[in-house]
Write an enzyme that holds these catalytic residues in place. Structure first.
Site, PDB file in Angstrom:
ATOM      1  N   GLY A 151     -10.913  25.189  12.551  1.00 22.13           N
ATOM      2  CA  GLY A 151      -9.857  24.236  12.258  1.00 22.13           C
ATOM      3  C   GLY A 151      -8.670  24.346  13.198  1.00 22.13           C
ATOM      4  O   GLY A 151      -8.805  24.631  14.390  1.00 22.13           O
ATOM      5  N   ILE A 152      -7.492  24.122  12.639  1.00 20.04           N
ATOM      6  CA  ILE A 152      -6.273  24.172  13.431  1.00 20.04           C
ATOM      7  C   ILE A 152      -6.069  25.553  14.033  1.00 20.04           C
ATOM      8  O   ILE A 152      -5.642  25.689  15.187  1.00 20.04           O
ATOM      9  CB  ILE A 152      -5.067  23.770  12.559  1.00 20.04           C
ATOM     10  CG1 ILE A 152      -5.160  22.283  12.183  1.00 20.04           C
ATOM     11  CG2 ILE A 152      -3.740  24.036  13.281  1.00 20.04           C
ATOM     12  CD1 ILE A 152      -4.146  21.844  11.147  1.00 20.04           C
TER      13      ILE A 152
ATOM     14  N   TYR B  87      -3.074  23.370  -4.330  1.00 19.61           N
ATOM     15  CA  TYR B  87      -3.095  23.625  -2.885  1.00 19.61           C
ATOM     16  C   TYR B  87      -1.736  23.291  -2.268  1.00 19.61           C
ATOM     17  O   TYR B  87      -1.171  24.085  -1.503  1.00 19.61           O
ATOM     18  CB  TYR B  87      -4.182  22.793  -2.213  1.00 19.61           C
ATOM     19  CG  TYR B  87      -4.082  22.835  -0.699  1.00 19.61           C
ATOM     20  CD1 TYR B  87      -4.496  23.960   0.007  1.00 19.61           C
ATOM     21  CD2 TYR B  87      -3.542  21.765   0.009  1.00 19.61           C
ATOM     22  CE1 TYR B  87      -4.382  24.007   1.396  1.00 19.61           C
ATOM     23  CE2 TYR B  87      -3.426  21.803   1.394  1.00 19.61           C
ATOM     24  CZ  TYR B  87      -3.850  22.927   2.076  1.00 19.61           C
ATOM     25  OH  TYR B  87      -3.717  22.974   3.444  1.00 19.61           O
TER      26      TYR B  87
END
Length: 350
Positions: free
Chosen positions: A65-66, A215
């Site tokens: 991911g990032i 989240y």
């Protein structure tokens, strides 16, 4: 340093973390330039990063991911980049991908499980460095559906990993950060946190668990921590600075392929084309964190995100969100986090 009583916990069996001397460069990065004083540094250009030879950076969740793109871009500056990952196979694939794209890069991995608080001291020892110039708190868990899950330490999985894990990790890293001339703690928040508010009486979401909201609140807690950490570092006269960033709207379908770490199909690329008007790929979502690590003009306590509506584009400083700027909430969260972990981070010295 941060004085501590203890960091304890049982082994986690259910948590999941979703995270040569020549200088090389990424094809899209351009040639690194030498970093000097703020006054002589050219305007920031994501395609032309300043060099960072001799420095050491840790990226949690740097295997995907990032976090992967943060690590890839930082590797192009000549720095040593360490990927923190709970999955050795994924970490190996990520390091191989970076080495292939950045010949001569100094990249390696250590096992890091933020859902297992008792393992963090050993993970930090495995870095085997005398100092750390920056850590990017990026790793995270995002669950889409019930049921509520817990770490081995008994904390709600997203809050326990995304916030408490990084909170505790900072404790163990502080001696290494303090040994660097001007180290930075860069906390990766989320645009999703902008519309959330913490329930300080239910940080573990025991009363009302909704995955997406939990989240968002876990990321908001991370961001509060980053802001409050800098307040305490400044009060202590520390040389370490804490910066908060967020990636805007970063989609897999707009992210260039990095097989086997990430593979984007032609269909996914075409179907996501309309979204590119407002959103971006994870390679661009990494830009605020990379700037927060490298740019000498960045200061502790600041918030950085994408330029266009906070969703896409080159990184820029933005005003700290009103609710994030509330020091009373940040202080209460800090104290509650210490209580949950049996850890005292109340006294920080430079």
């Amino acid at each position: 340093m941060i004085h501590r009583r203890c960091v304890g916990g049982r082994r986690n069996h259910g948590g999941r973390v979703a995270q040569g001397s020549s200088r090389s460069r990424l094809p899209q990065q351009g040639t690194p330039v030498t970093m000097s004083s703020t006054s002589s540094t050219p305007p920031w250009n994501v395609q032309r990063l300043p060099g960072a030879d001799g420095r050491v950076f840790l990226v949690t969740g740097g295997n995907a991911g990032i976090g992967y793109f943060v690590a890839e871009q930082l590797s192009a500056t000549g720095a040593t980049v360490v990927l923190g990952s709970r999955n050795p196979a994924k970490a190996e694939a990520a390091t191989a991908s970076i080495r292939a794209r950045v010949p001569g890069s100094r990249v390696r991995a250590v096992r890091l499980d933020l859902a297992d608080l008792s393992s963090l001291e050993t993970a930090v020892e495995s870095l085997e460095v005398e100092r750390l110039d920056a850590v990017v708190h990026n790793a995270g868990v995002a669950l889409d559906d019930p049921p509520r899950e817990e770490t081995g330490d008994g904390h709600e999985l997203m809050f326990g990993t995304n916030h408490l894990g990084h909170f505790a990790l900072t404790q163990w890293l502080m001696p290494l950060l303090s040994a660097a001339p001007a180290a930075r703690v860069v906390t990766m928040g989320s645009f999703a946190a902008k519309s959330e508010r913490l329930d300080l009486d239910d940080l573990q979401s025991r009363k009302d668990y909704q995955p997406k909201r939990t989240y968002g609140r876990s990321k908001l807690a991370q961001m509060y921590f980053g802001v409050e950490l800098d307040r305490r570092l400044r009060a202590a006269g520390s040389t370490v600075a804490s910066v908060v960033v967020h990636p805007g709207g970063a989609l897999d379908s707009l992210t260039p392929s990095r097989p086997p770490v990430h593979v984007r199909s032609t269909g996914a690329r075409l179907s996501a084309a309309p979204a590119a008007l407002l959103l971006q790929g994870k390679h661009a979502g990494a830009w605020p964190a990379v700037r927060a690590v490298l740019d000498p003009a960045v200061r502790g306590g600041q918030l950085w995100g994408p330029r266009v509506f906070g969703l896409r584009g080159e990184p820029r400083r933005e005003p700290v969100w009103d609710h994030l700027a509330d020091p009373s909430v940040a202080a209460r969260l800090w104290d509650a986090s210490c209580d949950l972990m049996g850890t005292d981070l109340s006294t920080i010295s430079g």
